[in-house]
Design an enzyme around this catalytic site. Structure first.
Site, PDB file in Angstrom:
ATOM      1  N   GLY A  44     -24.799  70.833  93.375  1.00  0.00           N
ATOM      2  CA  GLY A  44     -24.243  68.751  93.047  1.00  0.00           C
ATOM      3  C   GLY A  44     -25.362  68.508  93.900  1.00  0.00           C
ATOM      4  O   GLY A  44     -25.252  68.708  95.318  1.00  0.00           O
ATOM      5  N   GLN A  49     -24.626  60.418  98.300  1.00  0.00           N
ATOM      6  CA  GLN A  49     -25.380  60.813  99.221  1.00  0.00           C
ATOM      7  C   GLN A  49     -27.158  61.172  98.993  1.00  0.00           C
ATOM      8  O   GLN A  49     -27.938  61.449 100.211  1.00  0.00           O
ATOM      9  CB  GLN A  49     -25.943  62.498  98.921  1.00  0.00           C
ATOM     10  CG  GLN A  49     -23.992  63.301  98.682  1.00  0.00           C
ATOM     11  CD  GLN A  49     -24.009  64.917  99.014  1.00  0.00           C
ATOM     12  OE1 GLN A  49     -24.229  65.096  97.257  1.00  0.00           O
ATOM     13  NE2 GLN A  49     -24.479  65.589  99.207  1.00  0.00           N
ATOM     14  N   CYS A  86     -22.060  71.653 101.864  1.00  0.00           N
ATOM     15  CA  CYS A  86     -22.214  70.833 101.926  1.00  0.00           C
ATOM     16  C   CYS A  86     -23.810  70.374 101.707  1.00  0.00           C
ATOM     17  O   CYS A  86     -23.769  70.393 103.072  1.00  0.00           O
ATOM     18  CB  CYS A  86     -21.263  69.225 101.857  1.00  0.00           C
ATOM     19  SG  CYS A  86     -22.071  67.822 101.793  1.00  0.00           S
ATOM     20  N   LEU A  87     -24.759  70.102 101.090  1.00  0.00           N
ATOM     21  CA  LEU A  87     -26.111  69.454 101.606  1.00  0.00           C
ATOM     22  C   LEU A  87     -25.698  68.230 102.548  1.00  0.00           C
ATOM     23  O   LEU A  87     -27.025  68.362 103.205  1.00  0.00           O
ATOM     24  CB  LEU A  87     -26.627  68.882 100.257  1.00  0.00           C
ATOM     25  CG  LEU A  87     -27.024  69.986  99.310  1.00  0.00           C
ATOM     26  CD1 LEU A  87     -28.077  69.144  98.301  1.00  0.00           C
ATOM     27  CD2 LEU A  87     -27.282  71.377 100.167  1.00  0.00           C
ATOM     28  N   HIS A 128     -15.976  68.445  94.746  1.00  0.00           N
ATOM     29  CA  HIS A 128     -16.618  68.346  95.842  1.00  0.00           C
ATOM     30  C   HIS A 128     -17.032  66.714  95.398  1.00  0.00           C
ATOM     31  O   HIS A 128     -17.239  66.253  96.206  1.00  0.00           O
ATOM     32  CB  HIS A 128     -17.086  68.804  96.103  1.00  0.00           C
ATOM     33  CG  HIS A 128     -18.287  68.793  97.463  1.00  0.00           C
ATOM     34  ND1 HIS A 128     -18.221  69.517  98.587  1.00  0.00           N
ATOM     35  CD2 HIS A 128     -19.536  68.471  97.300  1.00  0.00           C
ATOM     36  CE1 HIS A 128     -19.343  69.054  98.908  1.00  0.00           C
ATOM     37  NE2 HIS A 128     -19.556  68.803  98.735  1.00  0.00           N
ATOM     38  N   GLU A 129     -18.172  66.542  94.441  1.00  0.00           N
ATOM     39  CA  GLU A 129     -19.000  65.853  93.854  1.00  0.00           C
ATOM     40  C   GLU A 129     -18.188  64.039  93.859  1.00  0.00           C
ATOM     41  O   GLU A 129     -18.560  62.980  94.133  1.00  0.00           O
ATOM     42  CB  GLU A 129     -19.461  65.515  92.262  1.00  0.00           C
ATOM     43  CG  GLU A 129     -20.752  66.444  92.816  1.00  0.00           C
ATOM     44  CD  GLU A 129     -21.518  67.194  94.164  1.00  0.00           C
ATOM     45  OE1 GLU A 129     -21.881  65.963  94.325  1.00  0.00           O
ATOM     46  OE2 GLU A 129     -21.515  68.057  94.876  1.00  0.00           O
ATOM     47  N   HIS A 132     -17.341  63.169  97.205  1.00  0.00           N
ATOM     48  CA  HIS A 132     -18.401  62.477  97.713  1.00  0.00           C
ATOM     49  C   HIS A 132     -18.389  60.669  97.191  1.00  0.00           C
ATOM     50  O   HIS A 132     -18.058  59.750  97.760  1.00  0.00           O
ATOM     51  CB  HIS A 132     -20.176  62.874  97.301  1.00  0.00           C
ATOM     52  CG  HIS A 132     -20.252  63.601  98.341  1.00  0.00           C
ATOM     53  ND1 HIS A 132     -20.347  63.893  99.755  1.00  0.00           N
ATOM     54  CD2 HIS A 132     -20.168  65.081  97.746  1.00  0.00           C
ATOM     55  CE1 HIS A 132     -21.185  64.609 100.086  1.00  0.00           C
ATOM     56  NE2 HIS A 132     -20.826  65.858  99.081  1.00  0.00           N
TER      57      HIS A 132
HETATM   58 ZN    ZN Z   1     -21.784  67.231  99.310  1.00  0.00          ZN
END
Ligand code: ZN
Length: 161
Positions: A44, A49, A86-87, A128-129, A132
């Site tokens: 995701g 991000q 998380c990226l 999660h998204e 963000h």
């Molecule tokens: Zn994330």
């Protein structure tokens, strides 16, 4: 390929604004976000991000690339513990308890309304998204002990940079 913003970047702490135009520019952004997500690799990716303050995210939980424009979680229920990463906070994972089931609404790229019931893994990705897009990182979902440990690691990392 877009650059994934990392922990400490202020863009990750700002709430995004609704998308108003479903145009070619948005379609191009979505394509670039898919590419960036797969390259990472991740399941995701939220627009902020990659530095874009608009409310949309892309994901792929095994059924191919999907996008949700102006996503909102309208209902949640249950509880599920899952190890989450998380990226934007690479290399770190924590077991986080969140609702198990969610209902998500939004639009696809053609402006069709989406209404999706999700649970477990997909429900987790949605939460999660959407977090963000509201300027919330998973760090803020940790319990006190986890957060203390996380801050230690992240502080050491910032000093090493
Ligand atoms: Zn994330």
């Amino acid at each position: 390929m877009l650059t994934i913003r990392q922990y400490g970047d202020p863009v990750l702490k700002q709430a995004t604004k609704d998308v108003e135009e479903l145009d070619g520019r948005l379609a191009k952004l979505v394509d670039d976000m898919f590419e960036t997500m797969y390259e990472a690799p991740g399941v995701g990716l939220a627009a902020n991000q990659v530095g874009v303050q608009r409310r949309l995210f892309v994901y792929d939980v095994g059924d191919g690339p999907q996008v949700v424009i102006n996503p909102r979680i309208t209902e949640t229920s249950g509880e599920w513990a899952f190890e989450e990463g998380c990226l934007s906070v690479p290399g770190l994972h924590w077991t986080i308890i969140r609702p198990n089931k969610v209902h998500l609404t939004g639009l696809d790229l053609d402006g069709n309304e989406l209404s999706i019931d999700a649970e477990e893994y997909q429900g987790r990705v949605f939460q999660h998204e959407v977090d963000h897009l509201e300027g919330t990182l998973l760090i803020e979902r940790l319990d006190e002990d986890q957060r203390r440990e996380a801050m230690k690691v992240l502080r050491a990392r910032t000093l090493a940079d």
